[in-house]
Every structure is written in C-alpha cells, then in structure tokens.
Motif scaffolding. Structure first.
Motif, PDB file in Angstrom:
ATOM      1  N   ASP A   1     -12.925  -3.313 -23.614  1.00  0.00           N
ATOM      2  CA  ASP A   1     -11.914  -4.342 -23.837  1.00  0.00           C
ATOM      3  C   ASP A   1     -10.515  -3.755 -23.994  1.00  0.00           C
ATOM      4  OD1 ASP A   1     -12.293  -3.247 -26.354  1.00  0.00           O
ATOM      5  OD2 ASP A   1     -12.566  -5.166 -27.358  1.00  0.00           O
TER       6      ASP A   1
ATOM      7  N   GLY B   1      -7.380  -6.960 -20.338  1.00  0.00           N
ATOM      8  CA  GLY B   1      -7.337  -8.118 -21.220  1.00  0.00           C
ATOM      9  C   GLY B   1      -8.324  -9.215 -20.876  1.00  0.00           C
ATOM     10  N   SER B   2      -8.955  -9.117 -19.707  1.00  0.00           N
ATOM     11  CA  SER B   2      -9.945 -10.128 -19.326  1.00  0.00           C
ATOM     12  C   SER B   2     -11.055  -9.466 -18.526  1.00  0.00           C
ATOM     13  CB  SER B   2      -9.294 -11.229 -18.481  1.00  0.00           C
ATOM     14  OG  SER B   2      -8.990 -10.758 -17.186  1.00  0.00           O
ATOM     15  N   LYS B   3     -12.190 -10.143 -18.457  1.00  0.00           N
ATOM     16  CA  LYS B   3     -13.317  -9.561 -17.724  1.00  0.00           C
ATOM     17  C   LYS B   3     -12.996  -9.420 -16.246  1.00  0.00           C
ATOM     18  CE  LYS B   3     -15.695 -13.933 -17.146  1.00  0.00           C
ATOM     19  NZ  LYS B   3     -16.814 -14.750 -17.443  1.00  0.00           N
ATOM     20  N   ARG B   4     -12.241 -10.356 -15.693  1.00  0.00           N
ATOM     21  CA  ARG B   4     -11.894 -10.290 -14.274  1.00  0.00           C
ATOM     22  C   ARG B   4     -11.058  -9.045 -13.980  1.00  0.00           C
ATOM     23  NH1 ARG B   4      -7.637 -11.315 -11.489  1.00  0.00           N
ATOM     24  NH2 ARG B   4      -6.537 -12.347 -13.175  1.00  0.00           N
TER      25      ARG B   4
ATOM     26  N   GLN C   1     -15.478  -9.371 -23.003  1.00  0.00           N
ATOM     27  CA  GLN C   1     -14.712 -10.620 -23.074  1.00  0.00           C
ATOM     28  C   GLN C   1     -15.207 -11.482 -24.230  1.00  0.00           C
ATOM     29  OE1 GLN C   1     -12.071 -11.472 -21.148  1.00  0.00           O
ATOM     30  NE2 GLN C   1     -11.797 -13.252 -22.435  1.00  0.00           N
TER      31      GLN C   1
ATOM     32  N   SER D   1     -12.932 -12.715 -27.324  1.00  0.00           N
ATOM     33  CA  SER D   1     -12.815 -14.144 -27.628  1.00  0.00           C
ATOM     34  C   SER D   1     -13.258 -14.451 -29.049  1.00  0.00           C
ATOM     35  CB  SER D   1     -13.644 -14.966 -26.628  1.00  0.00           C
ATOM     36  OG  SER D   1     -13.145 -14.802 -25.333  1.00  0.00           O
TER      37      SER D   1
ATOM     38  N   ARG E   1     -10.520 -13.333 -31.428  1.00  0.00           N
ATOM     39  CA  ARG E   1      -9.416 -14.305 -31.398  1.00  0.00           C
ATOM     40  C   ARG E   1      -9.764 -15.575 -32.163  1.00  0.00           C
ATOM     41  NH1 ARG E   1      -8.736 -13.236 -25.283  1.00  0.00           N
ATOM     42  NH2 ARG E   1      -7.292 -11.490 -25.307  1.00  0.00           N
TER      43      ARG E   1
END
Length: 87
Positions: A16, A20-23, A68, A72, A75
């Motif tokens: 991570d 910042g994102s899995k994509r 991710q 999440s 957050r």
C-alpha cells in the motif's frame, strides 16, 4: 522508478506504500515485471513473485486487493474516530 534497471529488486515496506489504489499498484507491478524488476515487500514476504507469469500476476492482484482493503479500513476507522471526537 525510471532509474531502476533490469535485475534490481525494489524493496517496499508494504504494497500500500507503492501506490494509492489497487489499480495503480497493479499497473506499477506489471510495469516492473515487464522491465525485468522484482518487487519485495518487507511486511508481505509472499509478495516476492515473478510478475511476468500468470501466477505471479494473479498473486499480485490478490495482494493489491488486500492492500486496498487495509487502506480503506484505516480511512474508515479514522473517519469514525473523527466523528466520535466531534460529538
């Protein structure tokens, strides 16, 4: 990242932290594999896979989804904590 050369192992604390994102993480890892680089995570030792193979790509995809989820969850917990403090 553009200075890394074939055969180099890129070491990260956790997946991570790479993106910042899995994509984005999947794109970065695929790019590393195409360039002949390996990725090693200090907190996810099973991530040291060959991204140029179908099994390696699948493993990386699974790890990206888990990273991710972890982000999440952090957050959401932070948001809940902020809401509880302001009440």
């Amino acid at each position: 990242m553009e200075h890394l050369r074939e055969g180099v192992v890129l070491v990260v604390r956790a997946l991570d932290r790479l993106a910042g994102s899995k994509r984005i993480a999947i794109e970065v890892i695929r790019d590393l594999g195409k360039r002949g680089l390996r990725l090693r995570s200090l907190t996810e030792p099973f991530l040291d896979v060959d991204a140029s193979t179908p099994m390696g790509e699948a493993t990386i995809g699974i790890m990206a989804v888990l990273a991710q989820l972890r982000m999440s969850t952090i957050r959401e917990n932070t948001r809940r904590g902020a809401c509880a403090c302001s009440s």
